[in-house]
Scaffold this motif. Structure first.
Motif, mmCIF file in Angstrom:
data_model
loop_
_atom_site.group_PDB
_atom_site.id
_atom_site.type_symbol
_atom_site.label_atom_id
_atom_site.label_comp_id
_atom_site.label_asym_id
_atom_site.label_seq_id
_atom_site.Cartn_x
_atom_site.Cartn_y
_atom_site.Cartn_z
ATOM 1 N N VAL A 159 -1.553 0.543 -5.365
ATOM 2 C CA VAL A 159 -2.730 1.000 -4.908
ATOM 3 C C VAL A 159 -3.783 1.224 -6.009
ATOM 4 O O VAL A 159 -4.909 1.233 -5.988
ATOM 5 N N GLU B 275 -6.112 4.331 5.427
ATOM 6 C CA GLU B 275 -6.842 5.451 4.633
ATOM 7 C C GLU B 275 -7.431 4.503 3.375
ATOM 8 O O GLU B 275 -8.921 4.864 3.314
ATOM 9 N N PHE C 219 0.866 -1.344 -0.069
ATOM 10 C CA PHE C 219 0.032 -0.025 0.093
ATOM 11 C C PHE C 219 0.887 1.052 -0.044
ATOM 12 O O PHE C 219 0.376 2.239 -0.060
ATOM 13 N N GLY C 220 2.251 1.228 0.071
ATOM 14 C CA GLY C 220 2.965 2.264 -0.171
ATOM 15 C C GLY C 220 3.348 2.473 -1.651
ATOM 16 O O GLY C 220 4.075 3.470 -1.955
ATOM 17 N N LYS D 171 -0.018 4.036 7.390
ATOM 18 C CA LYS D 171 -1.089 5.035 7.404
ATOM 19 C C LYS D 171 -1.815 5.011 5.702
ATOM 20 O O LYS D 171 -3.143 5.049 5.820
ATOM 21 N N THR D 172 -1.323 4.441 4.956
ATOM 22 C CA THR D 172 -1.773 4.175 3.555
ATOM 23 C C THR D 172 -2.805 3.077 3.680
ATOM 24 O O THR D 172 -4.076 3.015 3.081
ATOM 25 N N TRP E 28 -5.600 8.584 -2.162
ATOM 26 C CA TRP E 28 -6.709 8.277 -1.200
ATOM 27 C C TRP E 28 -7.676 9.604 -0.848
ATOM 28 O O TRP E 28 -8.892 9.385 -0.868
ATOM 29 N N VAL F 5 0.645 8.229 -2.160
ATOM 30 C CA VAL F 5 -0.502 7.392 -2.179
ATOM 31 C C VAL F 5 -1.546 8.296 -1.354
ATOM 32 O O VAL F 5 -2.668 7.848 -1.558
ATOM 33 N N LEU F 6 -1.128 8.925 -0.268
ATOM 34 C CA LEU F 6 -2.161 9.279 0.740
ATOM 35 C C LEU F 6 -3.015 10.371 -0.077
ATOM 36 O O LEU F 6 -4.161 10.746 0.143
ATOM 37 N N THR G 71 4.758 7.014 -0.109
ATOM 38 C CA THR G 71 3.514 6.821 0.591
ATOM 39 C C THR G 71 2.924 8.254 0.619
ATOM 40 O O THR G 71 1.340 8.223 0.426
ATOM 41 N N ASP G 72 3.561 9.479 0.602
ATOM 42 C CA ASP G 72 2.845 10.671 0.591
ATOM 43 C C ASP G 72 1.864 10.850 -0.787
ATOM 44 O O ASP G 72 0.807 11.287 -0.568
#
Length: 449
Positions: free
Chosen positions: A328, A394, A322-323, A390-391, A365, A361-362, A358-359
């Motif tokens: 994703v 979310e 998920f990173g 966190k991803t 989301w 990905v966030l 990951t930023d």
């Protein structure tokens, strides 16, 4: 003559002295055993390993030759274990025991299995195949575990009554006159050397084929499957494209690549060739492995699939990171393209991505959370082996917010994360807004029985 041979064979397979070990049974018990109906005797023998079936010849005179008509011959690890390491220490002794069984056997051989750990290719195997090919074999299993591939002899391709075929580490090169197995319903190939064209021809020439399993390290440029009665398919091989033609009954598909391959292999015009799989895939249950997801994401994710997966009800995805933005996006693409999806199971990867990735990905989301997407048929979601990223949370938040008919959300953290993050993960999830008033959050501790 046959009585002497039978006793000798029994003694050698048993590993003891037949003449000194047997005891005569008197009384009513002997009568009961002797007068059992033939179909009952056959059912008893079919439940026994070959050695134990041979041993029944000492029960009474009427049982002496029952085992020689046994319609199945199974030489597997149990056969090896029963013979014992002291007696069976060489390939020669194994073959001698098999020869003795074949020599005394009299009647159809409907089922033949040769699958012993450590078994290597040898010319004697062809002689066994020749015998079973002349005795109406219907279920055939040959699994070579060590050494070189075994090339199937011409006699094998005359087994036209086959309904079940299971091969491991063999070479499948049929003669030009071979027209397939018209009665075959189940086909399992593991590391079988076969060309893509020959495989496609074999599948299409088995009109009753219901289940197909294929695992291979070989690379197939294009894999074509024509099977109108196929309902189950498992593929774990290296291929560039898969195309389904006339597979209206196909309901369950498990698909993955055997090993990761350079992403460039899969690209065509900026989009992964793997996306073509969904052109002709009318399945209800789809299981996609890690390497396939990676290849699907190669070259970027399109806005949509070639066609919506209207029949898909169950989706399983393995080792999703998920990173990684492309993975994703791939997950969301599959869910979004399945309007009748009822159950999703996702197993998360433990790979940790850089914060900069990951930023992204966030942010992705957050955009999806503001969209008007809704999964109106989704009932069950399982999130397995999550690490509390966190991803990941979310994604769970998005599912809960966009699934008005959701009944359960199962959360299972990775076993290594339970002590440190298990409670925090649960507290975070139960605070998320739920579109479904009936949605239940179920926490499963992987360390509990």
């Amino acid at each position: 003559m046959q009585s002497s041979s039978s006793s000798s064979t029994y003694a050698q397979i048993q590993g003891t002295n037949y003449h000194h070990k047997t005891k005569k049974v008197h009384g009513s018990t002997s009568d009961i055993i002797s007068n059992l109906p033939s179909n009952v005797i056959e059912n008893i023998l079919m439940c026994l390993p070959i050695r134990d079936a041979v041993r029944t010849c000492v029960l009474s005179s009427k049982w002496r030759y029952n085992w020689v008509k046994l319609p199945q011959l199974v030489f597997d690890d149990m056969f090896w274990k029963i013979l014992g390491e002291n007696q069976l220490s060489t390939k020669k002794k194994l073959l001698v025991n098999m020869y003795q069984v074949f020599l005394l056997h009299n009647g159809p051989i409907l089922k033949f299995t040769l699958s012993i750990s450590g078994l290597e290719s040898c010319s004697e195997i062809d002689q066994f195949i020749l015998v079973v090919s002349r005795n109406g074999v219907q279920e055939f299993t040959l699994r070579i575990w060590n050494g070189e591939h075994h090339k199937l002899p011409l006699s094998f391709f005359s087994c036209l009554l086959l309904t079940h075929l299971n091969l491991r580490t063999c070479v499948f090169e049929p003669p030009p006159t071979f027209e397939g197995f018209s009665r075959l319903t189940s086909l399992v190939f593991y590391e079988v050397l076969i060309s893509a064209d020959t495989l496609a021809s074999l599948i299409s020439s088995c009109p009753l084929l219901d289940q197909l399993s294929l695992e291979s390290f070989a690379i197939f440029d294009h894999l074509e499957i024509v099977a109108r009665n196929l309902t189950f398919l498992h593929i774990r091989a290296n291929f560039k494209t898969v195309r389904f033609i006339n597979t209206p009954l196909l309901a369950i598909v498990s698909i993955d690549l055997k090993v990761p391959i350079d992403g460039q292999v899969f690209k065509e015009g900026g989009t992964s060739n793997m996306i073509k799989l969904f052109d002709s895939l009318p399945v209800e249950n789809l299981d996609i492995g890690f390497h396939y997801v990676k290849s699907l994401a190669a070259g970027g994710i399109p806005e949509g699939l070639p066609t919506t997966l209207d029949h898909l009800k169950i989706l399983k995805l393995s080792e999703i990171c998920f990173g990684e933005p492309d993975e994703v996006a791939c997950v969301l693409l599959l869910i979004r393209s399945s309007p009748n999806l009822q159950k999703v199971r996702i197993e998360a990867s433990t790979i940790v991505s850089p914060i900069s990735v990951t930023d992204g990905v966030l942010e992705f989301w957050n955009v999806q959370g503001d969209s008007d997407v809704s999964w109106n048929q989704l009932r069950e979601v399982e999130m397995r082996f999550i690490s509390g990223m966190k991803t990941e949370l979310e994604f769970i938040k998005l599912i809960l917010a966009k699934s008005p008919m959701l009944e359960s959300m199962i959360i299972e953290p990775h076993s290594k994360e339970v002590a440190k993050k298990g409670l925090r993960i649960l507290k975070g999830v139960i605070r998320f807004r739920r579109a479904s008033p009936n949605a239940e959050i179920i926490y499963e501790d992987p360390n509990e029985d």
